[in-house]
Design an enzyme around this catalytic site. Structure first.
Site, mmCIF file in Angstrom:
data_model
loop_
_atom_site.group_PDB
_atom_site.id
_atom_site.type_symbol
_atom_site.label_atom_id
_atom_site.label_comp_id
_atom_site.label_asym_id
_atom_site.label_seq_id
_atom_site.Cartn_x
_atom_site.Cartn_y
_atom_site.Cartn_z
ATOM 1 N N THR A 61 1.018 -1.393 -0.105
ATOM 2 C CA THR A 61 -0.078 -0.012 -0.070
ATOM 3 C C THR A 61 1.021 1.327 0.090
ATOM 4 O O THR A 61 2.037 1.238 -0.273
ATOM 5 C CB THR A 61 -0.921 -0.154 1.176
ATOM 6 O OG1 THR A 61 -1.879 1.186 0.972
ATOM 7 C CG2 THR A 61 -0.367 0.215 2.536
ATOM 8 N N ASN A 62 0.246 2.334 0.296
ATOM 9 C CA ASN A 62 0.959 3.613 0.302
ATOM 10 C C ASN A 62 0.670 4.574 1.537
ATOM 11 O O ASN A 62 -0.352 3.982 2.062
ATOM 12 C CB ASN A 62 0.892 4.456 -1.088
ATOM 13 C CG ASN A 62 -0.640 4.644 -1.380
ATOM 14 O OD1 ASN A 62 -1.132 5.509 -0.635
ATOM 15 N ND2 ASN A 62 -0.961 4.114 -2.354
ATOM 16 N N ARG A 63 1.036 5.634 1.613
ATOM 17 C CA ARG A 63 0.968 6.614 2.585
ATOM 18 C C ARG A 63 -0.301 7.138 2.819
ATOM 19 O O ARG A 63 -0.781 8.069 3.576
ATOM 20 C CB ARG A 63 2.052 7.389 3.000
ATOM 21 C CG ARG A 63 3.365 6.783 3.422
ATOM 22 C CD ARG A 63 4.324 7.512 3.698
ATOM 23 N NE ARG A 63 5.711 7.009 4.051
ATOM 24 C CZ ARG A 63 5.847 6.555 5.165
ATOM 25 N NH1 ARG A 63 5.183 6.599 6.467
ATOM 26 N NH2 ARG A 63 6.972 5.903 5.398
ATOM 27 N N SER A 64 -1.142 7.291 1.676
ATOM 28 C CA SER A 64 -2.344 8.128 1.561
ATOM 29 C C SER A 64 -3.417 7.837 2.531
ATOM 30 O O SER A 64 -3.540 6.529 2.708
ATOM 31 C CB SER A 64 -2.818 8.005 -0.044
ATOM 32 O OG SER A 64 -4.416 8.561 0.374
ATOM 33 N N ALA A 101 -4.656 7.710 -4.071
ATOM 34 C CA ALA A 101 -3.239 7.113 -4.528
ATOM 35 C C ALA A 101 -3.392 5.850 -4.975
ATOM 36 O O ALA A 101 -3.496 4.853 -4.186
ATOM 37 C CB ALA A 101 -2.388 7.395 -3.415
#
Ligand code: CTP
Length: 410
Positions: A214-217, A284
């Site tokens: 995943t990502n930090r959004s 994101a």
């Protein structure tokens, strides 16, 4: 048998009058509102009574002009009755002081308490001296209120009470009446009648039943966009991989579709895209997926090698299928060469606006309450939005969307 459903009565307008010279025009306003068949409940601040007598307003309204929170023999809580019973609350004139109290949520008199106690649409008609009108505090308070869905009419420019000229005159009573009539027909702001599709949050791609890529959004900017769009009158669908809840005041205007992966997000957006007037793609979305393993990868089997597979560019795909008049907004999460990269994405993605985000800047980007962006457009200079709440950033973006929709609709 006669129907048990009572006939709806005439519309009820609470008319707030704050303490400024233009308070004298509220008498004319009441006359015109009543001529349209509306019931008018005048509520004055104590300062307003220095500029126009309550007796005048009461005579024209055909009911008392109230000023006090605690003087009503029929109810101990008049602000709730007034707020709940109103179809529209209009404040004319709205002074700098009244605007500030409303923006702060103060409830220290009947008018400000009624403003907090109502769910009816609110129209503020500011009137004040040009210097006060142009002061940053008035501007910021009004921006806050607009973002919360408050409609602001005026002020007009022209001769002022001090003998000078400039912006600050109360909007003409007929213009106020016309806006109230539109509000009673359902107008809620510059995105009224528009369908806005917003994506938010960071997608999660399964690696195995336990782990994700995943990502930090966090989804906060997308959530703010959905909430502000709803407050500006839009019918909103929020497709989100974030966990946030929509604020209660706009929950009914926002349909939330919860997704996890890039593929789910693409499917959910594709379902709604054709009927949307605008797409704001704040999510994101993962650029890569992993062939998910059906069972948990065990430590004892040693460190695995993950083969990443490119995910489709959802925004570019939707942009290729857009119909005329639709407005598309992309975001760019950048860490270097922010504007140059964003300019490239504006072209490459085929969008109308590209919101560039330096996600490494202090207080901006992922997981912050604030953001700082540059809005790039095909035919306009870049607009820099200084560090502000994500709600304020949403308002700046949606003002551009509303303007583009307006242009397309003509
Ligand atoms: N986007 C998308 N589908 C993807 C990746 C991104 O629709 N698979 C959208 C995002 O929602 C955003 C815009 O494209 O509105 C730009 O996203 P960003 O991550 O900044 O750019 P990428 O296109 O992924 O390019 P790069 O990661 O190389 O910067």
């Amino acid at each position: 048998m006669p129907s048990a459903t009572p006939e709806p009565g005439p519309y009820r307008i609470v008319l707030g009058v704050a303490g400024g010279v233009a308070a004298y025009k509220s008498a004319e306003l009441i006359r015109r509102l009543r001529a349209r068949g509306y019931e008018v409940e005048p509520v004055m601040t104590r300062e307003a009574a220095r500029f126009i007598g309550p007796t005048t307003l009461a005579a024209l309204a055909g009911r008392p002009a109230r000023t006090e929170l605690f003087d009503d023999p029929t109810t101990p809580i008049p602000h709730t009755r007034l707020g709940q019973g109103a179809d529209c609350v209009v404040v004319a004139p709205a002074t700098a002081h009244l605007i500030a109290r409303y923006a702060l949520g103060l409830a220290d008199d009947l008018l400000s308490a009624t403003l907090l106690a109502t769910r009816a649409p609110v129209v503020l008609c500011p009137a004040m001296h040009t210097e006060m009108w142009e002061s940053p505090s008035v501007g910021e308070n009004l921006a806050t209120l607009r973002r919360r869905g408050v409609l602001v009419l005026g002020p007009d420019a022209g001769p002022l009470a001090g003998g000078d000229e400039g912006p600050g005159r109360l909007a003409e009573p007929e213009a106020i009446c016309a806006l109230v009539a539109r509000v009673l027909e359902g107008y809620r702001g510059p995105l009224s009648g528009r369908r806005v599709l917003v994506s938010a949050g960071g997608t999660r791609e399964a690696i195995d039943p336990v782990r994700v890529l995943t990502n930090r959004s966090s989804g906060r900017q997308g959530l703010a966009l959905a909430e502000v769009a709803a407050r500006l009158g839009a019918d909103v669908t929020l497709v989100t991989a974030g966990a946030h809840e929509v604020a209660p005041d706009v929950a009914r205007a926002v349909t939330v579709v919860r997704v996890e992966s890039a593929a789910q997000m693409a499917d959910a957006l594709a379902r709604d895209f054709a009927r949307a007037d605008a797409l704001v793609m704040a999510a994101a979305v993962s650029d890569f997926t992993v062939g998910a393993r059906p069972e948990k990868i065990k430590r004892a089997d040693g460190a695995p090698t993950l083969a990443l597979v490119a995910a489709p560019d959802v925004l570019a795909g939707l942009a290729a299928a857009r119909r005329p008049g639709q407005v598309l907004v992309g975001f760019a999460a950048e860490t270097t060469d922010v504007e140059a990269n964003a300019q490239h994405k504006l072209e490459a993605k085929g969008v109308d606006l590209l919101v560039a985000n330096d996600v490494t800047a202090p207080g901006a980007g992922f997981d912050h309450e604030t953001n700082e962006v540059v809005i790039l457009a095909r035919d306009a200079a870049p607009e820099r939005v200084a560090l502000a709440s994500k709600g304020a950033v949403a308002e700046a973006i949606l003002a551009r969307v509303a303007a583009l929709l307006e242009r397309g609709a003509r």
